[in-house]
Design a protein around this motif. Structure first.
Motif, PDB file in Angstrom:
ATOM      1  N   ALA A 140     -61.246  75.399 -19.773  1.00  0.00           N
ATOM      2  CA  ALA A 140     -60.052  74.554 -19.765  1.00  0.00           C
ATOM      3  C   ALA A 140     -59.908  73.881 -21.126  1.00  0.00           C
ATOM      4  CB  ALA A 140     -60.143  73.510 -18.668  1.00  0.00           C
ATOM      5  N   VAL A 141     -58.692  73.880 -21.649  1.00  0.00           N
ATOM      6  CA  VAL A 141     -58.432  73.226 -22.929  1.00  0.00           C
ATOM      7  C   VAL A 141     -58.418  71.714 -22.701  1.00  0.00           C
ATOM      8  CG1 VAL A 141     -56.631  72.884 -24.686  1.00  0.00           C
ATOM      9  CG2 VAL A 141     -57.137  75.190 -23.828  1.00  0.00           C
ATOM     10  N   ALA A 142     -59.049  70.969 -23.607  1.00  0.00           N
ATOM     11  CA  ALA A 142     -59.124  69.512 -23.450  1.00  0.00           C
ATOM     12  C   ALA A 142     -57.718  68.922 -23.399  1.00  0.00           C
ATOM     13  CB  ALA A 142     -59.896  68.898 -24.607  1.00  0.00           C
ATOM     14  N   LYS A 143     -57.563  67.852 -22.618  1.00  0.00           N
ATOM     15  CA  LYS A 143     -56.236  67.267 -22.383  1.00  0.00           C
ATOM     16  C   LYS A 143     -55.500  66.976 -23.700  1.00  0.00           C
ATOM     17  CE  LYS A 143     -55.967  66.364 -17.767  1.00  0.00           C
ATOM     18  NZ  LYS A 143     -57.042  65.943 -16.911  1.00  0.00           N
ATOM     19  N   GLU A 144     -56.268  66.458 -24.693  1.00  0.00           N
ATOM     20  CA  GLU A 144     -55.595  66.058 -25.926  1.00  0.00           C
ATOM     21  C   GLU A 144     -55.162  67.247 -26.782  1.00  0.00           C
ATOM     22  OE1 GLU A 144     -59.995  65.424 -25.936  1.00  0.00           O
ATOM     23  OE2 GLU A 144     -58.354  64.735 -24.688  1.00  0.00           O
ATOM     24  N   CYS A 182     -57.906  84.217  -7.283  1.00  0.00           N
ATOM     25  CA  CYS A 182     -56.703  84.649  -7.977  1.00  0.00           C
ATOM     26  C   CYS A 182     -57.012  85.904  -8.769  1.00  0.00           C
ATOM     27  CB  CYS A 182     -56.220  83.543  -8.919  1.00  0.00           C
ATOM     28  SG  CYS A 182     -57.274  83.323 -10.359  1.00  0.00           S
ATOM     29  N   THR A 183     -55.972  86.508  -9.316  1.00  0.00           N
ATOM     30  CA  THR A 183     -56.156  87.688 -10.156  1.00  0.00           C
ATOM     31  C   THR A 183     -56.443  87.230 -11.588  1.00  0.00           C
ATOM     32  OG1 THR A 183     -53.818  87.703 -10.672  1.00  0.00           O
ATOM     33  CG2 THR A 183     -54.538  89.028  -8.792  1.00  0.00           C
ATOM     34  N   THR A 184     -56.990  88.135 -12.404  1.00  0.00           N
ATOM     35  CA  THR A 184     -57.206  87.764 -13.796  1.00  0.00           C
ATOM     36  C   THR A 184     -55.864  87.642 -14.512  1.00  0.00           C
ATOM     37  OG1 THR A 184     -57.621  90.086 -14.203  1.00  0.00           O
ATOM     38  CG2 THR A 184     -59.538  88.674 -14.104  1.00  0.00           C
ATOM     39  N   ALA A 185     -54.816  88.254 -13.948  1.00  0.00           N
ATOM     40  CA  ALA A 185     -53.485  88.137 -14.567  1.00  0.00           C
ATOM     41  C   ALA A 185     -53.049  86.670 -14.609  1.00  0.00           C
ATOM     42  CB  ALA A 185     -52.469  88.966 -13.796  1.00  0.00           C
ATOM     43  N   ILE A 186     -53.309  85.939 -13.520  1.00  0.00           N
ATOM     44  CA  ILE A 186     -52.930  84.519 -13.495  1.00  0.00           C
ATOM     45  C   ILE A 186     -53.702  83.746 -14.557  1.00  0.00           C
ATOM     46  CG2 ILE A 186     -53.040  82.402 -12.114  1.00  0.00           C
ATOM     47  CD1 ILE A 186     -52.134  83.875  -9.776  1.00  0.00           C
ATOM     48  N   ILE A 187     -54.975  84.097 -14.709  1.00  0.00           N
ATOM     49  CA  ILE A 187     -55.775  83.439 -15.747  1.00  0.00           C
ATOM     50  C   ILE A 187     -55.169  83.740 -17.113  1.00  0.00           C
ATOM     51  CG2 ILE A 187     -58.063  83.373 -16.815  1.00  0.00           C
ATOM     52  CD1 ILE A 187     -59.218  83.883 -14.011  1.00  0.00           C
ATOM     53  N   GLY A 188     -54.741  85.006 -17.281  1.00  0.00           N
ATOM     54  CA  GLY A 188     -54.091  85.413 -18.532  1.00  0.00           C
ATOM     55  C   GLY A 188     -52.864  84.566 -18.834  1.00  0.00           C
ATOM     56  N   VAL A 189     -52.069  84.284 -17.792  1.00  0.00           N
ATOM     57  CA  VAL A 189     -50.868  83.471 -17.982  1.00  0.00           C
ATOM     58  C   VAL A 189     -51.255  82.055 -18.432  1.00  0.00           C
ATOM     59  CG1 VAL A 189     -48.889  82.438 -16.813  1.00  0.00           C
ATOM     60  CG2 VAL A 189     -49.537  84.802 -16.311  1.00  0.00           C
ATOM     61  N   LEU A 190     -52.307  81.515 -17.807  1.00  0.00           N
ATOM     62  CA  LEU A 190     -52.760  80.170 -18.186  1.00  0.00           C
ATOM     63  C   LEU A 190     -53.254  80.149 -19.633  1.00  0.00           C
ATOM     64  CD1 LEU A 190     -54.520  79.129 -14.879  1.00  0.00           C
ATOM     65  CD2 LEU A 190     -52.577  77.974 -15.927  1.00  0.00           C
ATOM     66  N   VAL A 191     -53.850  81.265 -20.067  1.00  0.00           N
ATOM     67  CA  VAL A 191     -54.279  81.367 -21.461  1.00  0.00           C
ATOM     68  C   VAL A 191     -53.052  81.355 -22.361  1.00  0.00           C
ATOM     69  CG1 VAL A 191     -55.426  82.838 -23.163  1.00  0.00           C
ATOM     70  CG2 VAL A 191     -56.433  82.567 -20.879  1.00  0.00           C
ATOM     71  N   GLU A 192     -52.046  82.171 -21.986  1.00  0.00           N
ATOM     72  CA  GLU A 192     -50.813  82.230 -22.778  1.00  0.00           C
ATOM     73  C   GLU A 192     -50.125  80.880 -22.871  1.00  0.00           C
ATOM     74  OE1 GLU A 192     -48.049  85.214 -21.314  1.00  0.00           O
ATOM     75  OE2 GLU A 192     -49.684  86.679 -21.546  1.00  0.00           O
ATOM     76  N   LYS A 193     -50.134  80.162 -21.752  1.00  0.00           N
ATOM     77  CA  LYS A 193     -49.445  78.862 -21.746  1.00  0.00           C
ATOM     78  C   LYS A 193     -50.255  77.767 -22.441  1.00  0.00           C
ATOM     79  CE  LYS A 193     -46.554  79.549 -17.656  1.00  0.00           C
ATOM     80  NZ  LYS A 193     -46.274  79.140 -16.270  1.00  0.00           N
ATOM     81  N   GLY A 194     -51.457  78.110 -22.856  1.00  0.00           N
ATOM     82  CA  GLY A 194     -52.242  77.155 -23.628  1.00  0.00           C
ATOM     83  C   GLY A 194     -53.101  76.214 -22.806  1.00  0.00           C
ATOM     84  N   TYR A 195     -53.235  76.467 -21.495  1.00  0.00           N
ATOM     85  CA  TYR A 195     -54.072  75.602 -20.661  1.00  0.00           C
ATOM     86  C   TYR A 195     -55.545  76.032 -20.673  1.00  0.00           C
ATOM     87  CZ  TYR A 195     -50.008  73.346 -18.536  1.00  0.00           C
ATOM     88  OH  TYR A 195     -48.886  72.622 -18.314  1.00  0.00           O
ATOM     89  N   LEU A 196     -55.746  77.341 -20.892  1.00  0.00           N
ATOM     90  CA  LEU A 196     -57.120  77.847 -20.918  1.00  0.00           C
ATOM     91  C   LEU A 196     -57.362  78.551 -22.244  1.00  0.00           C
ATOM     92  CD1 LEU A 196     -57.520  79.588 -17.410  1.00  0.00           C
ATOM     93  CD2 LEU A 196     -58.212  77.286 -18.055  1.00  0.00           C
ATOM     94  N   ARG A 197     -58.636  78.553 -22.662  1.00  0.00           N
ATOM     95  CA  ARG A 197     -59.041  79.283 -23.857  1.00  0.00           C
ATOM     96  C   ARG A 197     -59.925  80.429 -23.361  1.00  0.00           C
ATOM     97  NH1 ARG A 197     -61.565  75.219 -26.152  1.00  0.00           N
ATOM     98  NH2 ARG A 197     -59.674  74.308 -26.983  1.00  0.00           N
TER      99      ARG A 197
END
Ligand code: ADP
Ligand code: ZN
Length: 754
Positions: A140-144, A182-197
């Motif tokens: 998870a990307v840090a809140k700041e 969940c699928t890894t696709a959802i994780i991929g979306v979260l990566v794209e949106k900048g919430y996960l690294r």
């Protein structure tokens, strides 16, 4: 630098599978799909296949290459053209012949594809041949560091993100996917949106990696008491004669049930065989594991915190016969041991043995079926057996072994009720409970407190207009979590910021009330300064190892009061606990589920069993508004038989399990009308196809009508026997198809009723 661990090559390269040309061979193959159908393929002369291996082959109209499981090899050419297998993926079958039979039964009984059952049996780490390899990690990307403005999230994405945030640091992507379902696709979306690294790391395989390598207890030999001896004589006899022998071990808490399991396992090992032991996930404590390791030679532990690679390594060690005992949660029932001699299911009444996704199997029932198929004894143990198992014992299907008293003639703790209708405590803790806690702590003993509800406040409402803050996606009111400063849906994970202004009447008057573990923790810290109080619930225990840490500290006496949800109620053995308190016994009592009373009784009996396990004795105080309810009044007397004798006639009267089989059909859609319509149509089809001995109840809205954005309807089939039930299910389900916007699930022997 990565290290490669030298290991026997159980899985050679696929090319090595080629054998001298045999005559034309055909293979029956199943796929991981919700269809229960077997497809026949021809095996090219230069390939050799055996049942239980995976193969690559063309499938469907476009002949896309897919992976399938070979379930049978034969020479009977079907009348039509057959396609050819392209590649063999496993040199050695991953699935033993016994597991093929067992999964066939799972598919038949729980109504899923055989391939789906096989897929569920085989850990991902085995399918991937996980070893030393590159693995995607996410964090998870840090809140700041989050992007500004924050990209929108769907509820499902929010849930996944929540899971990732609860884990401190990077986690295997596949692990997160499993944890968050969940699928890894959802994780991929979260990566794209900048919430996960996300990054790739090289991971080395650690065979038999064990996070808590505890020093193993070398226990003194125990002399069994008379009741244990009587039970043991029957178990020993069953082990000696061999064959399928199911037993229900009904023994009060600390009556020495586990001692019986251990002896049986030792006996099985002496004869060169293996044992499978199922325990609820939360009972897989270092203490439990150490106890088995101390007595049973090579033990593999299968729990949900293993990485894919670790799980794969454990599975291979079992398959290679390097392990004598497999201890694990539900899915360990599918352990690939080829010399099975015994199956044990501890706390057999636990609902967590039931899987709530396809295949919706019950680990205990599969355990009994496995023992039957392989012709070995099976021990089901509990202080509060499920009414299903009790019924089976009464009918003589299971041998009943009773341990009615605790070992060393220790008494069961006295249980007292505190009637909250009269006490009306200002906070969570009534004066009598507070007084007892003070006495216990002053005497240097320890306290456990159960409150089976997490969060701080359980309801957020507006006293002006009556508005109660609901989830955006479910018919569920939100719980306030103070540490996280969020209103959380306990069903789908949706979160939003706490509010002070009512969104309906705009008054600045929102009130927060209702008691959760977080608030209880606060109250205790204020009331008992100077004492170490720890909270155990799924919010505080999400990091791997945190569970073990708290329990270690509690055992060492560094923690004085251990409080929490049902996590603290199960199986723990702390001799210095002389007081157990139940803050609110009524929580599960009024939910619309015919098992509500049984669950309450079981939970109270279990938590009461945590008191007075040592020479100092102990007592239990239960706070309740419903002291006369049988689920509570019989628990007070430790009277399982009394509870059963009043509950069974109720079940019989209403034609519920264990007297009848029950299947629940759940229909859902984002479009309410379509869900309602299809539920009517499906129930109608069942009514038309109704057979003697099967009845249809419903449809109706599910108690949680809206969940995760879906509108849900359900109905039940009740039947005198599983043959009639399955006959109707199979005939009717073959004829109906939901519209594309509607889904439905069939839950045979359903436990979840919401
Ligand atoms: P259960 O599984 O019914 O809760 P256990 O088998 O865990 O009970 O026994 C509780 C405790 O008593 C354990 O520490 C165990 O080693 C011990 N114990 C079991 N049987 C005996 C016995 N016959 N005499 C003395 N101690 C025993
Ligand atoms: Zn929700």
């Amino acid at each position: 630098m990565t290290k490669r661990v030298a290991e026997p090559r159980l899985f050679a390269e696929p090319q090595a599978a080629r054998a001298p040309a045999p005559t034309t061979t055909l293979a029956d193959v199943v796929f991981d799909r919700p269809i229960d159908q077997v497809y026949t393929y021809s095996v090219p002369a230069d390939l050799s296949v055996r049942p239980g291996v995976r193969v690559s082959l063309p499938f469907g109209r476009g002949d896309k290459i897919d992976t399938g499981y070979v379930v049978n090899v034969h020479g009977v050419r079907p009348p039509r053209e057959v396609k050819s297998i392209v590649r063999v993926l496993d040199n050695t079958p991953l699935i033993t012949e016994e597991l093929l039979k067992l999964t066939r039964w799972v598919a038949d009984y729980y109504l899923c594809g055989w391939g789906q059952a096989l897929q569920a049996v085989l850990p991902a780490g085995v399918r991937d041949q996980a070893g030393t390899r590159n693995i995607a990690f996410v964090e998870a990307v840090a809140k700041e560091q989050l992007p500004n403005p924050l990209p929108e999230l769907t509820p499902k994405q929010a849930v996944v993100l929540e899971h990732a945030r609860r884990i401190d640091g990077p986690v295997e992507q596949s692990h997160l996917a499993r944890a968050a379902k969940c699928t890894t696709a959802i994780i991929g979306v979260l990566v794209e949106k900048g919430y996960l690294r996300r990054d790739k790391r090289r991971v080395e395989r650690e065979p038999n990696a064990d996070d808590h390598a505890m020093t193993e207890e070398v226990s003194q030999p125990i002399t069994m008491n008379a009741e244990q001896q009587t039970a043991w004589t029957q178990i020993e006899e069953a082990l000696r004669t061999g064959g399928f022998h199911p037993f229900l071990v009904h023994g009060v808490t600390a009556s020495g049930k586990t001692e019986l399991y251990l002896r049986a396992i030792e006996e099985v090992i002496r004869h060169g065989k293996q044992a499978v032991v199922l325990v609820p996930e939360i009972s897989l404590t270092p203490q439990t594991i150490a106890r088995f390791k101390g007595r049973c030679g090579q033990v593999a532990v299968l729990h949900s915190n293993l990485s894919d690679a670790e799980r794969g390594a454990q599975w291979r060690a079992v398959a290679a016969g390097q392990v004598q005992v497999i201890v694990g949660a539900r899915s360990a029932v599918f352990a690939p041991c080829s010399r099975l001699g015994l199956v044990v299911v501890d706390e057999e009444h636990e609902n967590t043995f039931k899987q709530e996704t396809t295949p919706r199997y019950h680990g205990r029932d599969v355990a009994v079926m496995r023992a039957r198929l392989e012709g070995v004894p099976v021990l089901l143990g509990s202080a509060t057996p499920s009414l299903e198992s009790w019924h089976n014992a009464q009918k003589g299907h299971y041998g009943l072994l009773s341990l009615t008293s605790r070992v060393l003639d220790r008494p069961l703790p006295p249980v007292h009720l505190i009637d909250l209708r009269h006490e009306r405590p200002a906070g969570a803790i009534s004066p009598p409970l507070e007084k007892a806690m003070r006495q216990t702590l002053a005497a240097g003993a320890q306290v456990m407190l159960l409150l089976n509800r997490r969060g701080f406040n359980t309801t957020v409402h507006c006293p002006n207009c009556g508005y109660v803050a609901p989830c955006d996606y479910c018919d569920i009111s939100l719980t306030f979590h103070r540490q996280r400063q969020a209103l959380v849906c306990h069903y789908c994970g949706f979160e939003k910021a706490p509010m002070t202004t009512c969104p309906i009447c705009q008054r600045d008057a929102m009130k927060y009330f209702g008691l959760g573990t977080e608030k209880l923790h606060n109250e205790l810290s204020e009331k008992f300064p100077g004492y170490e109080i720890r909270r155990m619930d799924s919010d505080t225990m999400s990091k791997p190892g945190s569970h073990a840490k708290v329990l270690d500290d509690f055992r060492a006496g560094k923690v004085h009061v251990l409080m929490g949800t049902q996590m603290i109620a199960k199986g723990l053995d702390f001799p210095n606990v002389t007081l157990v308190g139940v803050v609110n016994a009524d929580i599960a009592l009024h939910i619309p589920d015919f098992r509500a009373g049984e669950r309450t009784f079981q939970l109270l009996a279990q938590v009461a069993g945590r008191a007075g396990r040592g020479p100092r004795g102990g007592k239990v105080l239960i706070q309740t508004y419903a002291p006369e309810h049988p689920g509570i009044s019989y628990a007070v007397k430790h009277d399982y038989l009394g509870f059963v004798s009043q509950e069974m006639p109720q079940r019989e009267l209403h034609q519920y399990p264990p007297y009848q089989r029950l299947a629940r059909l759940i229909v859902r859609s984002e479009k309410m009308e379509q869900a309602a319509e299809f539920a009517e149509r499906l129930a109608g089809a069942f009514r038309l196809g109704e057979q003697p001995g099967v009845r249809v109840l419903g449809p109706a809205e599910c108690p949680v009508h809206k969940l995760n954005g879906y509108y849900r309807y359900h109905f039940q089939l009740q039947s005198t026997g599983s043959t009639a039930l399955h006959h109707v299910l199979k005939t009717v389900l073959a004829t109906v198809r939901p519209p594309s916007s509607v889904e439905f699930q069939t839950d045979v022997d359903a436990y979840a009723m919401m």
